[in-house]
Design a protein around this motif. Structure first.
Motif, mmCIF file in Angstrom:
data_model
loop_
_atom_site.group_PDB
_atom_site.id
_atom_site.type_symbol
_atom_site.label_atom_id
_atom_site.label_comp_id
_atom_site.label_asym_id
_atom_site.label_seq_id
_atom_site.Cartn_x
_atom_site.Cartn_y
_atom_site.Cartn_z
ATOM 1 N N ALA A 111 -17.725 13.275 -19.580
ATOM 2 C CA ALA A 111 -19.061 12.973 -20.094
ATOM 3 C C ALA A 111 -19.073 11.640 -20.824
ATOM 4 N N ARG A 112 -18.013 11.355 -21.558
ATOM 5 C CA ARG A 112 -17.942 10.123 -22.344
ATOM 6 C C ARG A 112 -17.897 8.889 -21.435
ATOM 7 N N TYR A 113 -17.185 9.009 -20.334
ATOM 8 C CA TYR A 113 -17.015 7.856 -19.438
ATOM 9 C C TYR A 113 -17.841 7.985 -18.163
ATOM 10 N N ALA A 114 -18.841 8.850 -18.178
ATOM 11 C CA ALA A 114 -19.651 9.083 -16.981
ATOM 12 C C ALA A 114 -20.298 7.801 -16.463
ATOM 13 N N LEU A 115 -20.804 6.972 -17.366
ATOM 14 C CA LEU A 115 -21.462 5.738 -16.935
ATOM 15 C C LEU A 115 -20.489 4.836 -16.182
ATOM 16 N N LEU A 116 -19.269 4.698 -16.694
ATOM 17 C CA LEU A 116 -18.268 3.841 -16.039
ATOM 18 C C LEU A 116 -17.857 4.415 -14.690
ATOM 19 N N LEU A 117 -17.681 5.740 -14.628
ATOM 20 C CA LEU A 117 -17.259 6.381 -13.385
ATOM 21 C C LEU A 117 -18.333 6.231 -12.307
ATOM 22 N N LEU B 47 -12.185 -1.393 -18.664
ATOM 23 C CA LEU B 47 -12.259 -0.304 -19.645
ATOM 24 C C LEU B 47 -11.464 0.914 -19.188
ATOM 25 N N LEU B 48 -11.578 1.266 -17.909
ATOM 26 C CA LEU B 48 -10.843 2.419 -17.400
ATOM 27 C C LEU B 48 -9.356 2.123 -17.284
#
Length: 268
Positions: free
Chosen positions: A200-206, A238-239
């Motif tokens: 959920a925290r990195y959903a935008l990046l994924l 970031l990832l």
């Protein structure tokens, strides 16, 4: 953005180093060939500078401006996740508005990303920051309307649009452009997907990377494949930092040494 998403000082510094000065293997190959005065090591004729790092403000100011606007929009969206506020909606609106006006090709990936991210939040019941996503999408409307009007009424604009059709090169050239960032980003993706709270925290990046990967090989539906890679080094950085942090937690302590810090940044 790194300060909002990444939890350790090591990950934040590494993400900044990759995004600000990240150079893929192809960059080093080109540099070696330039020094030697001939193509000693084969390299791509279609360079992929967008996945190396920021463009020079002096040579390509519109790229630098578009990436700054992109970062502003993403920062607004990220901040709205934990603490919804009208300020972040305005930030996202301005960022997308400038991005779409200055460099609309990057918006071809970013707008679907924002829309899908908003849909994911809606389906998961996280509706508190949906207004920020809506404001961000609204920021693109004036520039899209202007571009559509120019295309429909100006023959020169239509001719220009035909000249910027660029297919993607072989995937190996993208991998060379990313260098060691690519495997680290994959590790970061796996780490994020294994933990529901991190997903959920990195959903935008994924979602951003997923949309970008589809877009760069989506011909004939999308004749501008090559342009859709622009800006993808930001979520990759970031990832990748997240992946490095999950693999090498001991480096956080080691980075107190200046020598270790230089080695870690140079390796990436």
């Amino acid at each position: 953005i790194a300060g909002e998403l990444l939890r350790t000082s090591f990950e934040q510094k590494l993400a900044l180093a990759i995004a600000g000065a990240g150079a893929g293997l192809q960059f080093h190959i080109s540099a070696i060939n330039s020094v030697l005065g001939s193509e000693v090591i084969p390299t791509s004729t279609d360079h992929i500078p967008e996945v190396w790092g920021y463009h020079s403000v002096l040579t390509m100011p519109h790229f630098a401006l578009s990436l700054a606007a992109l970062a502003l929009a993403v920062l607004g969206l990220v901040r709205a996740e934990d603490r919804p506020d009208r300020r972040w909606s305005v930030m996202a609106f301005i960022g997308v508005a400038v991005l779409t006006h200055v460099h609309p090709y990057t918006s071809m990936v970013m707008l679907p990303t924002i829309g899908l991210h908003g849909l994911a939040k809606l389906l998961s019941g996280r509706r508190s920051s949906l207004s920020t996503s809506a404001w961000a999408l609204a920021g693109a409307v004036p520039s899209i309307a202007l571009l559509a009007y120019s295309y429909l009424t100006n023959p020169a604009a239509r001719r220009w649009a035909e000249t910027v059709r660029l297919p993607s090169p072989d995937p190996v050239h993208y991998l060379l452009g990313l260098g060691l960032v690519a495997p680290l980003a994959i590790v970061g993706i796996v780490h994020a997907l294994r933990n529901r709270s991190l997903t959920a925290r990195y959903a935008l990046l994924l979602i951003w990377l997923a949309v970008g990967l589809v877009a760069i090989y989506s011909a004939p539906i999308n004749p501008l494949e090559r342009r859709c890679v622009e800006g993808l080094h930001l979520p990759a950085a970031l990832l990748a930092a997240l992946g490095a942090g999950s693999l090498l937690p001991g480096l956080q302590r080691a980075l107190r040494s200046r020598r270790a810090a230089v080695i870690a940044v140079a390796a990436v």
